[in-house]
Scaffold this active site. Structure first.
Site, PDB file in Angstrom:
ATOM      1  N   SER A   1      91.235  42.113  14.735  1.00 32.71           N
ATOM      2  CA  SER A   1      89.650  42.519  14.556  1.00 32.71           C
ATOM      3  C   SER A   1      88.700  42.036  15.491  1.00 32.71           C
ATOM      4  O   SER A   1      87.525  42.520  15.324  1.00 32.71           O
ATOM      5  CB  SER A   1      89.338  41.634  13.202  1.00 32.71           C
TER       6      SER A   1
ATOM      7  N   TYR B   1      86.425  43.652   2.660  1.00 33.50           N
ATOM      8  CA  TYR B   1      86.153  43.150   4.234  1.00 33.50           C
ATOM      9  C   TYR B   1      87.303  44.603   3.838  1.00 33.50           C
ATOM     10  O   TYR B   1      88.843  44.576   3.170  1.00 33.50           O
ATOM     11  CB  TYR B   1      86.618  42.580   4.493  1.00 33.50           C
ATOM     12  N   SER B   2      87.439  45.691   4.484  1.00 34.09           N
ATOM     13  CA  SER B   2      88.569  46.500   4.609  1.00 34.09           C
ATOM     14  C   SER B   2      88.236  47.181   5.953  1.00 34.09           C
ATOM     15  O   SER B   2      88.090  48.264   6.801  1.00 34.09           O
ATOM     16  CB  SER B   2      88.439  47.565   4.086  1.00 34.09           C
ATOM     17  N   ASN B   3      89.557  47.426   6.696  1.00 33.23           N
ATOM     18  CA  ASN B   3      90.197  47.598   7.909  1.00 33.23           C
ATOM     19  C   ASN B   3      90.267  48.774   7.393  1.00 33.23           C
ATOM     20  O   ASN B   3      89.880  50.042   8.610  1.00 33.23           O
ATOM     21  CB  ASN B   3      91.488  47.396   8.318  1.00 33.23           C
TER      22      ASN B   3
ATOM     23  N   GLY C   1      89.757  37.795  14.068  1.00 31.82           N
ATOM     24  CA  GLY C   1      91.131  38.067  13.853  1.00 31.82           C
ATOM     25  C   GLY C   1      92.166  37.345  13.822  1.00 31.82           C
ATOM     26  O   GLY C   1      92.443  35.978  14.191  1.00 31.82           O
TER      27      GLY C   1
END
Length: 391
Positions: free
Chosen positions: A93, A197-199, A337
């Site tokens: 990330s 949190y959302s990819n 990350g």
């Protein structure tokens, strides 16, 4: 590509012309280590010796010069090869900071509006897109489901890890498929009414960059950041499952022992976390970004305008592709990350004067409090036990 819970450890080209000489690889030769920096090896060793990681690599940079660089552990359990400080790794990330930087450059060029609805750029692509702004995607207040929360994509149990090793890591995803998986989930909240949190948010940002520029997010990151800064060891794989160049291998810990998970399809991370880099390239990127060489002051101010992260330790808050953490000696900025086999941390001062980067191949996740404690001991010493202690 980072888990939802962001703990301290998980969690324009024209501007470059006159200011990057001090950031060039030749100018960043290691300076004599300070007394504090010289004492970092025991903390790095502890990440391996106390059972949490198979390998750990780290670098500290101060005023544009490397003050310490080190490695600990084993790069390859099969051969016993030692880890080396210049090894490459999946940064997961931390990729988001690169992608956010490109997006904010496009904002500065008048090609994207932070408070424009994503529907304006990608009509019909994002459910409720008329109510979700670009800013909300960048700071995770959109409410969009995180595709990695779908156990069919990534299940972190031992059974799930076995499935990932056998088949999951080879699956090639398109951005559209990742968005569809996230969009099929119930929204966490109405846009702007919470934080999660959302990819998926950054998959959409990658699609936005392509729509606005005609180029992929990879091409724009390459042309606007990697080439101008001379980050020669940073790569943005499309479908290749390999890590190019020397690197420590990543592992899952299964009941019968270590299972190698180094190779995987980067498409599972896309613009949310597909990049590969080194500690040296990451600290140079951070120094350039927060010294104002990649973004104009107005866009850097937008990047560092934060929203609270619920229940976050250390009063962490999220900006636009960066996290602000409170350490014992002040506030620091960066991003964590995590991707199978690799965990990354990049953190430094707001003025760009000091930073550190670390990669550790976390193997034993049975006691996360212990591994967090070991990580914090390294982080605090790297950033706080020095003359540059506030950001």
């Amino acid at each position: 590509m980072t888990t939802t819970r962001l703990s301290r450890r998980r969690i324009g080209v024209t501007l470059l012309a006159a200011a990057l000489a001090s950031l060039a690889p030749g100018a960043a030769a290691a300076a004599p280590a300070s007394q504090a920096a010289a004492g970092l090896q025991p903390e790095l060793n502890a990440l391996v010796e106390q059972g949490t990681s198979t390998a750990a690599l780290a670098e500290v940079r101060d005023q544009g010069r490397i003050t310490w660089r080190g490695a600990a552990g084993t790069a390859d359990l099969a051969t016993g090869r030692s880890a080396h400080a210049d090894g490459r790794f999946r940064i997961a990330s931390v990729t988001k900071t690169f992608v956010s930087t490109v997006t904010l450059q496009l904002v500065g060029e008048g090609r994207i509006g932070l408070d424009d609805p994503i529907e304006h750029y990608l009509p019909g692509a994002v459910p409720n897109g008329a109510a979700i702004t670009v800013r909300q995607l960048l700071n995770h207040t959109s409410g969009l489901g995180n595709y990695l929360d779908d156990p069919k994509v990534r299940d972190t149990t031992e059974a799930g890890n076995r499935e990932f090793l056998a088949t999951g890591r080879w699956i090639e995803y398109t951005p559209e498929r990742l968005l569809a998986i996230g969009a099929a989930m119930s929204p966490y909240f109405a846009p702007g009414q919470g934080w999660h949190y959302s990819n998926t948010n950054y998959v959409v940002i990658g699609m936005l960059i392509r729509q606005v520029t005609g180029n992929s997010w990879r091409e724009e990151v390459e042309n606007r950041i990697i080439r101008p800064l001379g980050l020669h060891h940073t790569t943005l794989p499309t479908t290749s499952t390999a890590i190019p160049g020397p690197h420590a291998r990543g592992y899952f810990k299964l009941s019968e022992g270590a299972a190698d998970v180094t190779r995987l399809s980067p498409t599972i991370a896309d613009a949310a976390g597909a990049a590969i880099s080194t500690t040296d390239d990451l600290t140079r990127f951070h120094a350039a970004l927060f010294s104002g060489h990649l973004l104009a002051p107005a866009q850097l101010a937008e990047m560092t305008a934060t929203v609270p992260i619920p229940d976050a330790p250390d009063h962490a808050e999220y900006g636009l592709g960066v996290v602000r953490y409170d350490l014992s000696c002040g506030q620091f900025w960066g991003h964590p990350g995590e991707i199978p086999g690799y965990s990354t941390g990049l953190l430094g001062t707001r003025d760009g004067s000091r930073q550190y980067a670390i990669s550790y191949n976390e193997y034993d996740k049975s006691d996360r409090r212990k591994s967090d404690r070991l990580y914090r001991a390294f982080e605090e010493k790297a950033l706080c036990d020095s003359p540059a202690t506030s950001g």
